[in-house]
Motif scaffolding. Structure first.
Motif, PDB file in Angstrom:
ATOM      1  N   SER A 262      18.325  -9.034  79.508  1.00 16.50           N
ATOM      2  CA  SER A 262      17.432  -9.599  80.522  1.00 16.50           C
ATOM      3  C   SER A 262      18.127  -9.647  81.882  1.00 16.50           C
ATOM      4  CB  SER A 262      17.006 -11.012  80.128  1.00 16.50           C
ATOM      5  OG  SER A 262      16.331 -11.006  78.891  1.00 16.50           O
ATOM      6  N   PRO A 263      17.423  -9.275  82.957  1.00 14.95           N
ATOM      7  CA  PRO A 263      18.040  -9.316  84.291  1.00 14.95           C
ATOM      8  C   PRO A 263      18.236 -10.743  84.769  1.00 14.95           C
ATOM      9  CG  PRO A 263      15.721  -8.743  84.452  1.00 14.95           C
ATOM     10  CD  PRO A 263      16.044  -8.771  82.989  1.00 14.95           C
ATOM     11  N   PHE A 264      19.400 -11.016  85.342  1.00 15.23           N
ATOM     12  CA  PHE A 264      19.650 -12.361  85.855  1.00 15.23           C
ATOM     13  C   PHE A 264      20.414 -12.339  87.179  1.00 15.23           C
ATOM     14  CE2 PHE A 264      23.137 -11.266  82.998  1.00 15.23           C
ATOM     15  CZ  PHE A 264      24.255 -11.549  83.766  1.00 15.23           C
ATOM     16  N   GLU A 265      20.608 -11.156  87.770  1.00 13.26           N
ATOM     17  CA  GLU A 265      21.383 -11.082  89.002  1.00 13.26           C
ATOM     18  C   GLU A 265      20.609 -11.690  90.175  1.00 13.26           C
ATOM     19  OE1 GLU A 265      19.154  -7.156  88.682  1.00 13.26           O
ATOM     20  OE2 GLU A 265      20.193  -8.530  87.351  1.00 13.26           O
TER      21      GLU A 265
ATOM     22  N   GLU B  46      16.249 -17.568  93.085  1.00  8.77           N
ATOM     23  CA  GLU B  46      16.092 -16.421  93.991  1.00  8.77           C
ATOM     24  C   GLU B  46      14.635 -15.976  94.057  1.00  8.77           C
ATOM     25  OE1 GLU B  46      17.723 -11.888  94.574  1.00  8.77           O
ATOM     26  OE2 GLU B  46      18.978 -13.646  94.791  1.00  8.77           O
ATOM     27  N   ASN B  47      13.961 -15.978  92.916  1.00 14.71           N
ATOM     28  CA  ASN B  47      12.553 -15.578  92.891  1.00 14.71           C
ATOM     29  C   ASN B  47      11.717 -16.504  93.773  1.00 14.71           C
ATOM     30  OD1 ASN B  47      10.175 -14.299  92.151  1.00 14.71           O
ATOM     31  ND2 ASN B  47      10.678 -14.267  89.987  1.00 14.71           N
ATOM     32  N   CYS B  48      11.971 -17.807  93.695  1.00 12.82           N
ATOM     33  CA  CYS B  48      11.214 -18.766  94.503  1.00 12.82           C
ATOM     34  C   CYS B  48      11.602 -18.696  95.974  1.00 12.82           C
ATOM     35  CB  CYS B  48      11.426 -20.185  93.974  1.00 12.82           C
ATOM     36  SG  CYS B  48      10.596 -20.512  92.401  1.00 12.82           S
ATOM     37  N   VAL B  49      12.866 -18.386  96.271  1.00  7.93           N
ATOM     38  CA  VAL B  49      13.280 -18.220  97.668  1.00  7.93           C
ATOM     39  C   VAL B  49      12.500 -17.086  98.316  1.00  7.93           C
ATOM     40  CG1 VAL B  49      15.197 -17.409  99.109  1.00  7.93           C
ATOM     41  CG2 VAL B  49      15.561 -19.253  97.473  1.00  7.93           C
ATOM     42  N   ILE B  50      12.169 -16.061  97.556  1.00  8.18           N
ATOM     43  CA  ILE B  50      11.416 -14.931  98.097  1.00  8.18           C
ATOM     44  C   ILE B  50       9.915 -15.179  98.035  1.00  8.18           C
ATOM     45  CG2 ILE B  50      10.870 -12.480  97.770  1.00  8.18           C
ATOM     46  CD1 ILE B  50      13.726 -12.111  96.720  1.00  8.18           C
ATOM     47  N   ASN B  51       9.413 -15.649  96.900  1.00 10.52           N
ATOM     48  CA  ASN B  51       7.965 -15.675  96.654  1.00 10.52           C
ATOM     49  C   ASN B  51       7.353 -17.063  96.544  1.00 10.52           C
ATOM     50  OD1 ASN B  51       7.566 -12.686  96.152  1.00 10.52           O
ATOM     51  ND2 ASN B  51       9.075 -13.122  94.567  1.00 10.52           N
ATOM     52  N   GLY B  52       8.163 -18.120  96.556  1.00  7.64           N
ATOM     53  CA  GLY B  52       7.653 -19.461  96.287  1.00  7.64           C
ATOM     54  C   GLY B  52       6.597 -19.919  97.281  1.00  7.64           C
ATOM     55  N   VAL B  53       5.739 -20.832  96.830  1.00  4.90           N
ATOM     56  CA  VAL B  53       4.664 -21.382  97.663  1.00  4.90           C
ATOM     57  C   VAL B  53       4.584 -22.885  97.422  1.00  4.90           C
ATOM     58  CG1 VAL B  53       2.196 -21.363  98.166  1.00  4.90           C
ATOM     59  CG2 VAL B  53       3.344 -19.235  97.584  1.00  4.90           C
ATOM     60  N   ALA B  54       4.491 -23.658  98.505  1.00  2.00           N
ATOM     61  CA  ALA B  54       4.319 -25.103  98.391  1.00  2.00           C
ATOM     62  C   ALA B  54       2.848 -25.419  98.138  1.00  2.00           C
ATOM     63  CB  ALA B  54       4.789 -25.794  99.666  1.00  2.00           C
TER      64      ALA B  54
ATOM     65  N   ARG C 157      21.989 -19.235  84.175  1.00  3.11           N
ATOM     66  CA  ARG C 157      21.615 -17.898  84.641  1.00  3.11           C
ATOM     67  C   ARG C 157      20.109 -17.809  84.883  1.00  3.11           C
ATOM     68  NH1 ARG C 157      25.257 -14.476  80.296  1.00  3.11           N
ATOM     69  NH2 ARG C 157      27.163 -14.309  81.560  1.00  3.11           N
ATOM     70  N   GLU C 158      19.348 -18.392  83.977  1.00  3.45           N
ATOM     71  CA  GLU C 158      17.889 -18.353  84.126  1.00  3.45           C
ATOM     72  C   GLU C 158      17.434 -19.115  85.367  1.00  3.45           C
ATOM     73  OE1 GLU C 158      17.252 -18.232  79.260  1.00  3.45           O
ATOM     74  OE2 GLU C 158      16.811 -20.053  80.415  1.00  3.45           O
ATOM     75  N   LEU C 159      18.045 -20.269  85.613  1.00  4.40           N
ATOM     76  CA  LEU C 159      17.630 -21.075  86.761  1.00  4.40           C
ATOM     77  C   LEU C 159      18.039 -20.430  88.082  1.00  4.40           C
ATOM     78  CD1 LEU C 159      18.347 -24.693  85.458  1.00  4.40           C
ATOM     79  CD2 LEU C 159      16.166 -23.482  85.555  1.00  4.40           C
ATOM     80  N   LEU C 160      19.205 -19.798  88.129  1.00  2.00           N
ATOM     81  CA  LEU C 160      19.608 -19.074  89.339  1.00  2.00           C
ATOM     82  C   LEU C 160      18.656 -17.912  89.607  1.00  2.00           C
ATOM     83  CD1 LEU C 160      23.490 -19.032  88.978  1.00  2.00           C
ATOM     84  CD2 LEU C 160      22.193 -20.061  90.855  1.00  2.00           C
TER      85      LEU C 160
ATOM     86  N   GLN D 196      12.634 -28.249  95.659  1.00  2.00           N
ATOM     87  CA  GLN D 196      12.023 -27.943  94.368  1.00  2.00           C
ATOM     88  C   GLN D 196      13.058 -28.169  93.278  1.00  2.00           C
ATOM     89  OE1 GLN D 196       9.860 -24.258  94.222  1.00  2.00           O
ATOM     90  NE2 GLN D 196      10.100 -24.019  92.015  1.00  2.00           N
ATOM     91  N   ILE D 197      12.647 -28.850  92.225  1.00  2.00           N
ATOM     92  CA  ILE D 197      13.557 -29.158  91.118  1.00  2.00           C
ATOM     93  C   ILE D 197      13.506 -28.023  90.099  1.00  2.00           C
ATOM     94  CG2 ILE D 197      14.098 -30.775  89.265  1.00  2.00           C
ATOM     95  CD1 ILE D 197      12.664 -32.938  90.943  1.00  2.00           C
ATOM     96  N   PHE D 198      14.677 -27.510  89.758  1.00  2.00           N
ATOM     97  CA  PHE D 198      14.807 -26.486  88.723  1.00  2.00           C
ATOM     98  C   PHE D 198      15.575 -27.113  87.558  1.00  2.00           C
ATOM     99  CE2 PHE D 198      14.458 -24.391  92.768  1.00  2.00           C
ATOM    100  CZ  PHE D 198      13.665 -23.277  92.537  1.00  2.00           C
ATOM    101  N   THR D 199      15.011 -27.072  86.371  1.00  2.00           N
ATOM    102  CA  THR D 199      15.684 -27.715  85.247  1.00  2.00           C
ATOM    103  C   THR D 199      15.360 -27.008  83.941  1.00  2.00           C
ATOM    104  OG1 THR D 199      16.056 -29.834  84.113  1.00  2.00           O
ATOM    105  CG2 THR D 199      13.808 -29.368  84.842  1.00  2.00           C
TER     106      THR D 199
END
Length: 389
Positions: free
Chosen positions: A30-33, A203-211, A196-199, A163-166
């Motif tokens: 699975s990609p995690f970079e 990154e995904n939310c930094v690019i695509n996230g919406v409030a 790894r999953e949360l990182l 945003q809380i990531f857990t």
């Protein structure tokens, strides 16, 4: 003659007499970079609240547009010009219609109407038109005159939300005590996997996230989320063949070309003091960028390696590092000024493991972190969408 002695397969197909041979290395497909987070680096400071705010300012505008369709006595001789924002001008301004050599002198101002002298300094008058841009070259003050009225801009507050990531970790006592292939400590292994999953998700939310559109600070029933780069860029929202950009390549004129990329960089440069130094793309657009130089590559007979990759793109408008992120939408290219971007944790809430009280025969805990994105001066960045994939 067939072999009749003792063999590995003699006791049965499940080889009960042999020690199992299982590699001690666990393969993760699975990609995690997180290439964009790596490129931006660690933040200089942490957020102090779940609502993170910053202050922005800008210089007084030095351009405006004509807002009239008829000119008296004519477009080349009219001495009364209506503009969108008369407050941007001062008596004594030297103004130049965009793309022309004419200089116009502003003699008087009444609201949004300018009384002007055409062809100032023996320049040649041009035909004015509605929506034509007027560039303010500067103001010519009178010697010994009083100071002009003070002009200023108002600073504005911008904000984003944390945003809380857990993710939970729970391992039974028996599993922790057992010997497992490739794992010395099951709890530590689960921590690493969840991290790894949360990182990756960060990154995904930094690019695509919406409030959320309402109750953005969150509540017991509304989950707080941050805006990412794509929704925060509003001014420079580009598409091929629109907003002053040329058409792209291909059958539908929407393929990424070097001409299209340079035009987008120029438009950002024209209207902001930003310096684009980062291009973020997915796999499809990265291949298009690599093709920019395909026709001009040359190789010697002794060359044994073929290189088809562009990692840095240098143009008149800056030197850009190309970041390949699989979380960027395939039809999108982002032009970013990395000096105006920070991904920061809430103070004391960077990713960490928090042990939880045991209940029963198990080790329990959670990996948790709280982050937000600070993107200053959104008009210093751009997004180019609608590209062919």
């Amino acid at each position: 003659m067939a072999f009749t002695g003792k063999a590995t397969y003699g006791a049965g197909s499940d080889l009960p007499e042999l020690v199992e041979d299982v590699s001690d290395v666990i393969g993760i497909v699975s990609p995690f970079e997180t290439p964009l987070l790596n490129h931006l680096g660690d933040p200089k400071r942490a957020a102090q609240s779940t609502v993170h705010e910053w202050v922005e300012d800008q210089l007084l505008a030095n351009a405006d547009a004509i807002n009239q369709t008829t000119f008296t006595p004519g477009p080349t001789t009219a001495t009364s010009i209506t503009v969108d924002n008369g407050s941007r001008f001062q008596v004594g301004d030297l103004v130049q219609p965009d793309g022309s050599g004419e200089v116009i002198f502003v003699a008087a101002i009444s609201g949004d109407t300018l009384s002007v002298i055409r062809g100032y300094g023996a320049t040649t008058a041009v035909a004015l038109a509605d929506n034509m841009v007027l560039n303010i070259l500067g103001n010519a003050a009178l010697e010994g005159d009083d100071a002009p009225a003070a002009r200023f801009t108002s600073r504005t507050r911008k904000q984003n939300f944390t945003q809380i990531f857990t993710a939970a970790v729970e391992v039974s006592g028996s599993m922790q005590a057992s010997r497992a292939y490739g794992v010395e400590d099951e709890v530590d292994y689960q921590k690493q996997e969840r991290m790894r999953e949360l990182l990756r998700d960060l990154e995904n939310c930094v690019i695509n996230g919406v409030a959320p559109t309402t109750n953005q600070i969150g509540s017991s029933s509304v989950r707080r989320s941050m805006d990412g780069i794509i929704p925060m860029i509003e001014t420079n929202d580009f598409a091929p063949g629109q907003g002053g950009l040329p058409s792209g390549g291909g059958t539908n004129s929407d393929e990424l070309t070097e001409e299209l990329l340079n035009a987008a960089l120029r438009l950002v440069w024209d209207q902001s003091g930003g310096s684009i130094d980062t291009i973020v793309v997915g796999g499809a657009q990265k291949r298009k960028i690599n093709e920019f130089a395909s026709a001009s590559r040359q190789y010697l007979p002794e060359d044994t390696a073929y290189r088809d990759m562009i990692s840095v793109y240098e143009s008149d408008f800056g030197v850009c590092r190309i970041v390949l992120s699989r979380w960027t939408p395939p039809d999108t290219l982002l032009l970013l000024d990395s000096s105006r971007l920070e991904v920061m944790p809430l103070q004391g809430r960077s990713f960490h493991f928090k042990p939880l009280a045991a209940s029963g025969d198990a080790f329990k805990g959670q990996v948790i972190g709280e982050y937000t994105l600070e993107m200053k001066n959104e008009n210093a960045h751009a997004k180019l969408q609608g590209l062919a994939v």
